[in-house]
Scaffold this motif. Structure first.
Motif, PDB file in Angstrom:
ATOM      1  N   LYS A  68      25.502  14.273  40.453  1.00 25.06           N
ATOM      2  CA  LYS A  68      24.062  14.191  40.699  1.00 25.06           C
ATOM      3  C   LYS A  68      23.325  13.651  39.477  1.00 25.06           C
ATOM      4  O   LYS A  68      22.435  12.815  39.605  1.00 25.06           O
ATOM      5  CB  LYS A  68      23.519  15.572  41.069  1.00 25.06           C
ATOM      6  CG  LYS A  68      24.028  16.103  42.401  1.00 25.06           C
ATOM      7  CD  LYS A  68      23.419  17.461  42.720  1.00 25.06           C
ATOM      8  CE  LYS A  68      23.920  17.987  44.068  1.00 25.06           C
ATOM      9  NZ  LYS A  68      23.331  19.317  44.383  1.00 25.06           N
ATOM     10  N   THR A  97      18.252   3.803  47.080  1.00 28.70           N
ATOM     11  CA  THR A  97      17.119   4.612  47.536  1.00 28.70           C
ATOM     12  C   THR A  97      17.183   4.867  49.036  1.00 28.70           C
ATOM     13  O   THR A  97      16.664   5.883  49.510  1.00 28.70           O
ATOM     14  CB  THR A  97      15.799   3.904  47.197  1.00 28.70           C
ATOM     15  OG1 THR A  97      15.821   2.564  47.742  1.00 28.70           O
ATOM     16  CG2 THR A  97      15.624   3.814  45.689  1.00 28.70           C
ATOM     17  N   ARG A  98      17.814   3.944  49.784  1.00 24.64           N
ATOM     18  CA  ARG A  98      17.964   4.153  51.219  1.00 24.64           C
ATOM     19  C   ARG A  98      19.088   5.165  51.472  1.00 24.64           C
ATOM     20  O   ARG A  98      20.192   5.047  50.935  1.00 24.64           O
ATOM     21  CB  ARG A  98      18.308   2.841  51.919  1.00 24.64           C
ATOM     22  CG  ARG A  98      17.162   1.848  51.973  1.00 24.64           C
ATOM     23  CD  ARG A  98      17.575   0.577  52.699  1.00 24.64           C
ATOM     24  NE  ARG A  98      17.867   0.808  54.122  1.00 24.64           N
ATOM     25  CZ  ARG A  98      19.086   0.752  54.646  1.00 24.64           C
ATOM     26  NH1 ARG A  98      20.135   0.496  53.876  1.00 24.64           N
ATOM     27  NH2 ARG A  98      19.268   0.956  55.942  1.00 24.64           N
ATOM     28  N   GLU A  99      18.799   6.154  52.287  1.00 22.90           N
ATOM     29  CA  GLU A  99      19.781   7.190  52.566  1.00 22.90           C
ATOM     30  C   GLU A  99      21.025   6.619  53.245  1.00 22.90           C
ATOM     31  O   GLU A  99      22.148   7.045  52.962  1.00 22.90           O
ATOM     32  CB  GLU A  99      19.161   8.280  53.436  1.00 22.90           C
ATOM     33  CG  GLU A  99      20.104   9.451  53.694  1.00 22.90           C
ATOM     34  CD  GLU A  99      19.445  10.543  54.513  1.00 22.90           C
ATOM     35  OE1 GLU A  99      20.111  11.571  54.769  1.00 22.90           O
ATOM     36  OE2 GLU A  99      18.270  10.375  54.904  1.00 22.90           O
ATOM     37  N   ALA A 100      20.820   5.653  54.113  1.00 24.57           N
ATOM     38  CA  ALA A 100      21.960   5.059  54.818  1.00 24.57           C
ATOM     39  C   ALA A 100      22.917   4.397  53.837  1.00 24.57           C
ATOM     40  O   ALA A 100      24.152   4.535  53.941  1.00 24.57           O
ATOM     41  CB  ALA A 100      21.467   4.054  55.854  1.00 24.57           C
ATOM     42  N   THR A 101      22.365   3.639  52.873  1.00 26.11           N
ATOM     43  CA  THR A 101      23.203   2.998  51.860  1.00 26.11           C
ATOM     44  C   THR A 101      23.917   4.035  51.001  1.00 26.11           C
ATOM     45  O   THR A 101      25.107   3.906  50.689  1.00 26.11           O
ATOM     46  CB  THR A 101      22.344   2.083  50.961  1.00 26.11           C
ATOM     47  OG1 THR A 101      21.637   1.152  51.781  1.00 26.11           O
ATOM     48  CG2 THR A 101      23.207   1.333  49.964  1.00 26.11           C
ATOM     49  N   TYR A 102      23.183   5.084  50.640  1.00 28.21           N
ATOM     50  CA  TYR A 102      23.733   6.146  49.801  1.00 28.21           C
ATOM     51  C   TYR A 102      24.916   6.824  50.491  1.00 28.21           C
ATOM     52  O   TYR A 102      25.975   7.021  49.899  1.00 28.21           O
ATOM     53  CB  TYR A 102      22.626   7.153  49.504  1.00 28.21           C
ATOM     54  CG  TYR A 102      22.983   8.225  48.505  1.00 28.21           C
ATOM     55  CD1 TYR A 102      22.995   7.964  47.141  1.00 28.21           C
ATOM     56  CD2 TYR A 102      23.291   9.510  48.933  1.00 28.21           C
ATOM     57  CE1 TYR A 102      23.323   8.945  46.223  1.00 28.21           C
ATOM     58  CE2 TYR A 102      23.614  10.511  48.031  1.00 28.21           C
ATOM     59  CZ  TYR A 102      23.626  10.223  46.669  1.00 28.21           C
ATOM     60  OH  TYR A 102      23.946  11.200  45.776  1.00 28.21           O
ATOM     61  N   LEU A 103      24.755   7.143  51.776  1.00 27.25           N
ATOM     62  CA  LEU A 103      25.820   7.810  52.523  1.00 27.25           C
ATOM     63  C   LEU A 103      26.999   6.872  52.769  1.00 27.25           C
ATOM     64  O   LEU A 103      28.159   7.307  52.774  1.00 27.25           O
ATOM     65  CB  LEU A 103      25.270   8.328  53.857  1.00 27.25           C
ATOM     66  CG  LEU A 103      24.217   9.439  53.757  1.00 27.25           C
ATOM     67  CD1 LEU A 103      23.701   9.805  55.140  1.00 27.25           C
ATOM     68  CD2 LEU A 103      24.798  10.672  53.068  1.00 27.25           C
ATOM     69  N   ARG A 106      29.178   6.779  49.707  1.00 26.92           N
ATOM     70  CA  ARG A 106      29.969   8.008  49.604  1.00 26.92           C
ATOM     71  C   ARG A 106      31.175   7.973  50.547  1.00 26.92           C
ATOM     72  O   ARG A 106      32.288   8.349  50.158  1.00 26.92           O
ATOM     73  CB  ARG A 106      29.096   9.231  49.920  1.00 26.92           C
ATOM     74  CG  ARG A 106      28.111   9.596  48.818  1.00 26.92           C
ATOM     75  CD  ARG A 106      27.542  10.985  49.037  1.00 26.92           C
ATOM     76  NE  ARG A 106      26.866  11.472  47.865  1.00 26.92           N
ATOM     77  CZ  ARG A 106      26.642  12.753  47.584  1.00 26.92           C
ATOM     78  NH1 ARG A 106      27.075  13.673  48.431  1.00 26.92           N
ATOM     79  NH2 ARG A 106      26.017  13.123  46.493  1.00 26.92           N
TER      80      ARG A 106
END
Length: 549
Positions: A68, A97-103, A106
């Motif tokens: 984090k 910053t986009r949640e979709a990209t972040y997930l 991962r």
């Protein structure tokens, strides 16, 4: 309402990954090198997010968790990762910053590394493994660290620390129930009754005696020492000496002691009978040790304070008398000079002498000289003796503690026995064969009276000083204490080593002597193979692989 059971610190709970701030280049290369396959996966994504993705990929491989606090990573590591990815130097790490990209990032990292999320199946396997480890006697702190290594070795993404903490507490509670029942069954009815009395709140009191036993000691005063001696005697009278906790390891005993301290008497009464008596038995066993340690420390502090105050008073008197002593010497010298200079042919009467010398001044000078002489010879000892009545108020009970000594240090035990006999009225005075080697020089002049008999006050005060030094050096010890035990109790004797020898290899996760020649080359080959995937262009690794084959 009692607090929920916890064993993790605040840092462990809210900052599970401790980033290195000081490290060598070798450590950085070992932990943060990106193999070619990693670079190919990262290279498929937008250039500005590659550094963040590389950090997360290494973090999952190294720690089993996503990081984090990416901005807290050391600049050397950030620069090293950027250099491997052919990125320009950067002072920061840009995260999606986009949640979709972040997930998506991962998920790609988990698939690439072969990691799976901590689901029901992984939890069930972990519970089975934790149960077996708990049955072997491992405590929650050790289980937590080993559970992390267990999941990481099986490429399972680690859950939050609080999740593991709750799971371990639940499993330990279930496994320990059998232990509680065994401990409870081993307690005598008298000890059970004594435990119930400790948890009761007496009429007119606001708290139970159990609460008093948990309190930390105040300053070393006579009243505090008397109070803690009374607490030790109360614990000893419960009959806890008959139960020495043979079923428990020292670590597990300490763990149950700390658990019992967390609860109030009201909380303990809510528990099942087996758990309540087991926790209290462990609490009493450890409290007995803690009280002995506190008493030794408080005795040492009180004696040191007594000596310091006596020394301060002595030095103050010495300064005052030294000034008068200097004037007295001048007066006496002048009087003797006049007497010696008197003509031999002339008779010297007292009237003639007092015409030459001030009689009152000479008498005062002689008084000051005698006082200064007495102060230097036994002044400090007399000041110490003046404090003996106060010391005696607690020392009579302190001497009843279960002292023991190593071979060759029986003089102190003999002296302790003599004090007990004097207090019990078995003997009226100290015998001539009383040991006196421990008497300090400051009390030597006061050790015998005018007829040559031993002065008990000076001798017993010397014994109190000697006990302080002997307990600190280890010549004298308390077998039932925690800190002041025999030196040899801290060593692993031959008998105990033979008992542990068969299990030591398993406990240390090392191969047995029969398999060491087979296991070590295998471990070496596995380490070389793993390193070769991370450092494919290292010539030294190629040489190592050729040598091992």
């Amino acid at each position: 309402m009692s607090k929920p059971e916890q064993f993790l610190s605040q840092r462990q709970r809210y900052q599970p990954i401790v980033l290195p701030q000081t490290f060598t280049d070798e450590e950085m290369i070992r932990d943060w090198t990106l193999p070619v396959a990693d670079q190919e996966v990262i290279g498929r994504y937008h250039k500005k997010f590659r550094l963040h993705m590389a950090i997360q990929l290494c973090a999952v491989r190294l720690y089993g968790r996503f990081l984090k606090q990416v901005h807290d990573l050391a600049p050397q590591i950030v620069g090293y990762l950027g250099q491997q990815l052919a990125l320009p130097p950067s002072l920061g790490v840009e995260a999606p910053t986009r949640e979709a990209t972040y997930l998506e990032h991962r998920q790609v990292i988990l698939q690439h590394l072969g990691f799976q999320r901590f689901g029901d199946r992984a939890q069930q396997q972990l519970e089975t493994w934790l149960t077996g480890q708990a049955q072997m006697g491992l405590l929650p702190d050790d289980l937590f660290h080993q559970a992390e290594h267990y999941l990481l070795s099986r490429q399972v993404l680690l859950p939050g620390p609080s999740v593991l903490e709750r799971l371990i507490i639940h499993i330990c509670g279930t496994v320990h129930q059998t232990t509680f029942e065994s401990i409870s069954a081993a307690l005598s009815p008298e000890l059970r009754q004594a435990i119930d009395e400790l948890l009761k709140i007496s009429e007119g009191e606001q708290r139970s005696y159990f609460h008093q036993l948990k309190a930390y000691p105040p300053a070393a005063t006579i009243s505090a020492l008397q109070s803690y001696l009374e607490r030790y005697q109360t614990v000893a009278k419960t009959g806890i000496d008959a139960f020495e906790g043979q079923l428990l390891t020292p670590a597990f005993l300490d763990y149950l002691f700390k658990q019992a301290r967390r609860y109030s008497a009201k909380d303990l009464k809510r528990f099942s009978e087996h758990k309540r008596y087991a926790l209290m038995a462990c609490f009493l066993l450890e409290t007995r040790k803690v009280l002995l340690d506190h008493l030794v420390t408080m005795h040492e502090q009180y004696v040191m304070t007594m000596c310091r105050k006596s020394k301060h008073t002595y030095e103050q008197k010495h300064r005052d008398l030294r000034k008068r002593h200097k004037r007295a010497v001048d007066v006496v010298l002048e009087a003797n000079t006049r007497w010696l200079d008197w003509p031999d042919e002339e008779p010297l009467s007292s009237a003639d002498l007092w015409q030459q010398v001030n009689k009152a001044q000479l008498q005062d000078a002689l008084t000051d000289l005698r006082a200064f002489k007495k102060l230097e010879e036994r002044g400090y000892g007399d000041l110490l003796l003046a404090r003996y009545p106060s010391l005696r108020k607690y020392f009579a009970d302190f001497i009843q503690l279960p002292f023991a000594a190593e071979h060759g240090n029986n003089a102190l035990l003999q002296a302790i026995s003599l004090v007990k006999q004097l207090d019990a009225g078995e003997i009226k005075r100290l015998p001539q064969a009383t040991p006196t080697d421990f008497v300090p020089k400051d009390l030597r002049r006061a050790l015998h009276d005018s007829v040559g008999k031993l002065n008990r006050n000076a001798w017993e005060l010397s014994l109190a000083l000697a006990l302080k030094d002997a307990l600190r050096s280890g010549d004298l010890f308390l077998p039932q204490s925690k800190q002041h035990v025999s030196f040899w109790e801290l060593m692993l004797n031959d008998t105990r080593w033979q008992q542990l020898r068969t299990t030591a290899a398993d406990a240390l996760e090392q191969p047995s002597s029969e398999n060491v020649k087979k296991i070590l080359p295998q471990q070496f080959n596995e380490a070389v193979a793993k390193a070769s995937t991370q450092f494919p262009f290292d010539d030294l690794l190629k040489f190592a692989m050729a040598s091992s084959s």
